[in-house]
Design a protein around this motif. Sequence first.
Motif, PDB file in Angstrom:
ATOM      1  N   LEU A   5     125.254   6.407  11.603  1.00 35.73           N
ATOM      2  CA  LEU A   5     125.455   7.844  11.426  1.00 35.73           C
ATOM      3  C   LEU A   5     126.729   8.135  10.644  1.00 35.73           C
ATOM      4  O   LEU A   5     126.772   9.089   9.842  1.00 35.73           O
ATOM      5  CB  LEU A   5     125.507   8.532  12.793  1.00 35.73           C
ATOM      6  CG  LEU A   5     124.192   8.552  13.583  1.00 35.73           C
ATOM      7  CD1 LEU A   5     124.398   9.206  14.942  1.00 35.73           C
ATOM      8  CD2 LEU A   5     123.111   9.284  12.802  1.00 35.73           C
ATOM      9  N   LEU A   6     127.763   7.343  10.852  1.00 33.25           N
ATOM     10  CA  LEU A   6     128.998   7.509  10.078  1.00 33.25           C
ATOM     11  C   LEU A   6     128.740   7.316   8.588  1.00 33.25           C
ATOM     12  O   LEU A   6     129.186   8.109   7.752  1.00 33.25           O
ATOM     13  CB  LEU A   6     130.056   6.509  10.552  1.00 33.25           C
ATOM     14  CG  LEU A   6     130.918   6.888  11.742  1.00 33.25           C
ATOM     15  CD1 LEU A   6     131.798   5.711  12.147  1.00 33.25           C
ATOM     16  CD2 LEU A   6     131.785   8.099  11.427  1.00 33.25           C
ATOM     17  N   VAL A   7     128.029   6.257   8.268  1.00 32.81           N
ATOM     18  CA  VAL A   7     127.741   5.957   6.862  1.00 32.81           C
ATOM     19  C   VAL A   7     126.877   7.051   6.249  1.00 32.81           C
ATOM     20  O   VAL A   7     127.161   7.556   5.157  1.00 32.81           O
ATOM     21  CB  VAL A   7     127.054   4.582   6.749  1.00 32.81           C
ATOM     22  CG1 VAL A   7     126.536   4.348   5.337  1.00 32.81           C
ATOM     23  CG2 VAL A   7     128.016   3.472   7.145  1.00 32.81           C
ATOM     24  N   VAL A   8     125.804   7.433   6.963  1.00 29.92           N
ATOM     25  CA  VAL A   8     124.907   8.464   6.441  1.00 29.92           C
ATOM     26  C   VAL A   8     125.639   9.790   6.306  1.00 29.92           C
ATOM     27  O   VAL A   8     125.498  10.500   5.302  1.00 29.92           O
ATOM     28  CB  VAL A   8     123.676   8.604   7.353  1.00 29.92           C
ATOM     29  CG1 VAL A   8     122.836   9.816   6.946  1.00 29.92           C
ATOM     30  CG2 VAL A   8     122.827   7.348   7.285  1.00 29.92           C
ATOM     31  N   GLY A   9     126.434  10.143   7.308  1.00 31.19           N
ATOM     32  CA  GLY A   9     127.164  11.404   7.255  1.00 31.19           C
ATOM     33  C   GLY A   9     128.136  11.472   6.100  1.00 31.19           C
ATOM     34  O   GLY A   9     128.312  12.527   5.472  1.00 31.19           O
ATOM     35  N   ASN A  10     128.751  10.346   5.782  1.00 35.03           N
ATOM     36  CA  ASN A  10     129.699  10.319   4.675  1.00 35.03           C
ATOM     37  C   ASN A  10     129.019  10.507   3.327  1.00 35.03           C
ATOM     38  O   ASN A  10     129.655  10.957   2.364  1.00 35.03           O
ATOM     39  CB  ASN A  10     130.457   8.983   4.690  1.00 35.03           C
ATOM     40  CG  ASN A  10     131.589   8.945   3.706  1.00 35.03           C
ATOM     41  OD1 ASN A  10     132.475   9.803   3.717  1.00 35.03           O
ATOM     42  ND2 ASN A  10     131.580   7.964   2.823  1.00 35.03           N
ATOM     43  N   CYS A  11     127.729  10.150   3.244  1.00 33.11           N
ATOM     44  CA  CYS A  11     127.006  10.209   1.968  1.00 33.11           C
ATOM     45  C   CYS A  11     125.978  11.334   1.912  1.00 33.11           C
ATOM     46  O   CYS A  11     125.319  11.503   0.879  1.00 33.11           O
ATOM     47  CB  CYS A  11     126.277   8.880   1.721  1.00 33.11           C
ATOM     48  SG  CYS A  11     127.331   7.430   1.679  1.00 33.11           S
ATOM     49  N   LEU A  12     125.837  12.096   2.983  1.00 37.94           N
ATOM     50  CA  LEU A  12     124.737  13.058   3.073  1.00 37.94           C
ATOM     51  C   LEU A  12     124.756  14.070   1.937  1.00 37.94           C
ATOM     52  O   LEU A  12     123.712  14.435   1.387  1.00 37.94           O
ATOM     53  CB  LEU A  12     124.798  13.774   4.426  1.00 37.94           C
ATOM     54  CG  LEU A  12     123.501  14.389   4.945  1.00 37.94           C
ATOM     55  CD1 LEU A  12     122.433  13.335   5.114  1.00 37.94           C
ATOM     56  CD2 LEU A  12     123.755  15.106   6.274  1.00 37.94           C
ATOM     57  N   ALA A  19     128.966  12.698  15.482  1.00 39.92           N
ATOM     58  CA  ALA A  19     128.023  12.032  16.387  1.00 39.92           C
ATOM     59  C   ALA A  19     128.206  10.522  16.339  1.00 39.92           C
ATOM     60  O   ALA A  19     128.131   9.840  17.372  1.00 39.92           O
ATOM     61  CB  ALA A  19     126.596  12.409  16.017  1.00 39.92           C
ATOM     62  N   GLY A  20     128.448   9.989  15.143  1.00 42.60           N
ATOM     63  CA  GLY A  20     128.672   8.560  15.010  1.00 42.60           C
ATOM     64  C   GLY A  20     129.902   8.101  15.774  1.00 42.60           C
ATOM     65  O   GLY A  20     129.867   7.083  16.483  1.00 42.60           O
ATOM     66  N   VAL A  21     130.984   8.863  15.661  1.00 46.01           N
ATOM     67  CA  VAL A  21     132.211   8.522  16.392  1.00 46.01           C
ATOM     68  C   VAL A  21     131.961   8.571  17.896  1.00 46.01           C
ATOM     69  O   VAL A  21     132.418   7.697  18.652  1.00 46.01           O
ATOM     70  CB  VAL A  21     133.348   9.484  15.996  1.00 46.01           C
ATOM     71  CG1 VAL A  21     134.560   9.293  16.899  1.00 46.01           C
ATOM     72  CG2 VAL A  21     133.750   9.264  14.545  1.00 46.01           C
ATOM     73  N   CYS A  30     119.282  12.205  23.045  1.00 50.61           N
ATOM     74  CA  CYS A  30     119.859  13.551  23.176  1.00 50.61           C
ATOM     75  C   CYS A  30     120.742  13.878  21.984  1.00 50.61           C
ATOM     76  O   CYS A  30     120.714  15.008  21.466  1.00 50.61           O
ATOM     77  CB  CYS A  30     120.663  13.650  24.475  1.00 50.61           C
ATOM     78  SG  CYS A  30     119.655  13.773  25.968  1.00 50.61           S
ATOM     79  N   VAL A  31     121.531  12.915  21.532  1.00 47.46           N
ATOM     80  CA  VAL A  31     122.382  13.129  20.367  1.00 47.46           C
ATOM     81  C   VAL A  31     121.528  13.416  19.134  1.00 47.46           C
ATOM     82  O   VAL A  31     121.785  14.353  18.373  1.00 47.46           O
ATOM     83  CB  VAL A  31     123.291  11.901  20.122  1.00 47.46           C
ATOM     84  CG1 VAL A  31     124.007  12.021  18.776  1.00 47.46           C
ATOM     85  CG2 VAL A  31     124.302  11.767  21.245  1.00 47.46           C
ATOM     86  N   MET A  32     120.479  12.615  18.943  1.00 46.79           N
ATOM     87  CA  MET A  32     119.613  12.787  17.776  1.00 46.79           C
ATOM     88  C   MET A  32     118.892  14.137  17.798  1.00 46.79           C
ATOM     89  O   MET A  32     118.804  14.835  16.777  1.00 46.79           O
ATOM     90  CB  MET A  32     118.598  11.650  17.712  1.00 46.79           C
ATOM     91  CG  MET A  32     119.210  10.282  17.484  1.00 46.79           C
ATOM     92  SD  MET A  32     120.093  10.185  15.909  1.00 46.79           S
ATOM     93  CE  MET A  32     120.517   8.454  15.857  1.00 46.79           C
ATOM     94  N   LEU A  33     118.367  14.523  18.953  1.00 48.57           N
ATOM     95  CA  LEU A  33     117.658  15.794  19.059  1.00 48.57           C
ATOM     96  C   LEU A  33     118.599  16.975  18.841  1.00 48.57           C
ATOM     97  O   LEU A  33     118.224  17.978  18.213  1.00 48.57           O
ATOM     98  CB  LEU A  33     116.978  15.899  20.426  1.00 48.57           C
ATOM     99  CG  LEU A  33     115.747  15.005  20.636  1.00 48.57           C
ATOM    100  CD1 LEU A  33     115.262  15.093  22.074  1.00 48.57           C
ATOM    101  CD2 LEU A  33     114.640  15.401  19.672  1.00 48.57           C
ATOM    102  N   GLY A  34     119.827  16.860  19.366  1.00 47.31           N
ATOM    103  CA  GLY A  34     120.804  17.921  19.142  1.00 47.31           C
ATOM    104  C   GLY A  34     121.149  18.071  17.672  1.00 47.31           C
ATOM    105  O   GLY A  34     121.245  19.201  17.156  1.00 47.31           O
TER     106      GLY A  34
END
Length: 220
Positions: free
Chosen positions: A129-136, A173-175, A196-200
């Motif tokens: 999620l960290l990697v994806v979030g940084n590149c989203l 979320a990744g952190v 729960c994290v993913m659905l949120g």
Amino acid sequence: MQHRYGPRLSFALIAATAAIGLVILWLAPADALVPVHFSGRWVADRFATPQHGISIWIGLLTGLWLVFFGIQYCFRSDTGLQASLPVYDLAWITLTASLCALAVGAMEYAVGIKVALGSLNAVMTGVFLLVVGNCLGKIRPNSLVGIRTPWTKANARVWDRTHRACGPLFILAGVGLIAAGFGMLGRPVDLKLINCVMLGMLAFCYGLSGLYWRQEKTRG
């Protein structure tokens, strides 16, 4: 096609995992077992012989590689996806690395090394999620990957705003998952927490894209 690092590096990770598996197979005693299925709390509930277990894990990784490799050609006429291939490759490599880590952790059971796979899964999902979030924000409108809601698909500006705004949420979320994996949240890590994290995140991104769509309609 532009220079690619995803196919080669992800394949190299799988090859390294297979090599580790062969070493474990050589070291494992005759009565050793490898977990191949887990409960929601990441408790192993199905085992196989080392030969069978290692074949299952490497087969799963190889199947993932074939899916990622094939998808890029099925959508090779999609200019948005082609423009997003660096992000696609980074996600491919990160997901492969996560599954390779889980595979090695599971295979180590055969030689008596028991890894907390639930915690490892939380950490690796957090890294993903960290990697994806940084590149989203770099993902261009396309027909395959990204935050694809009716509103982002209909308006390029809504697509860009949604992806840029949701990037920090993915990072947060990744952190949180990494912290949970290292036991910093004071509760055990299971699939329920990750779901729960993913659905949120899904609900937030969906709602935010709708809000941006309404703002664009008002502005227009």
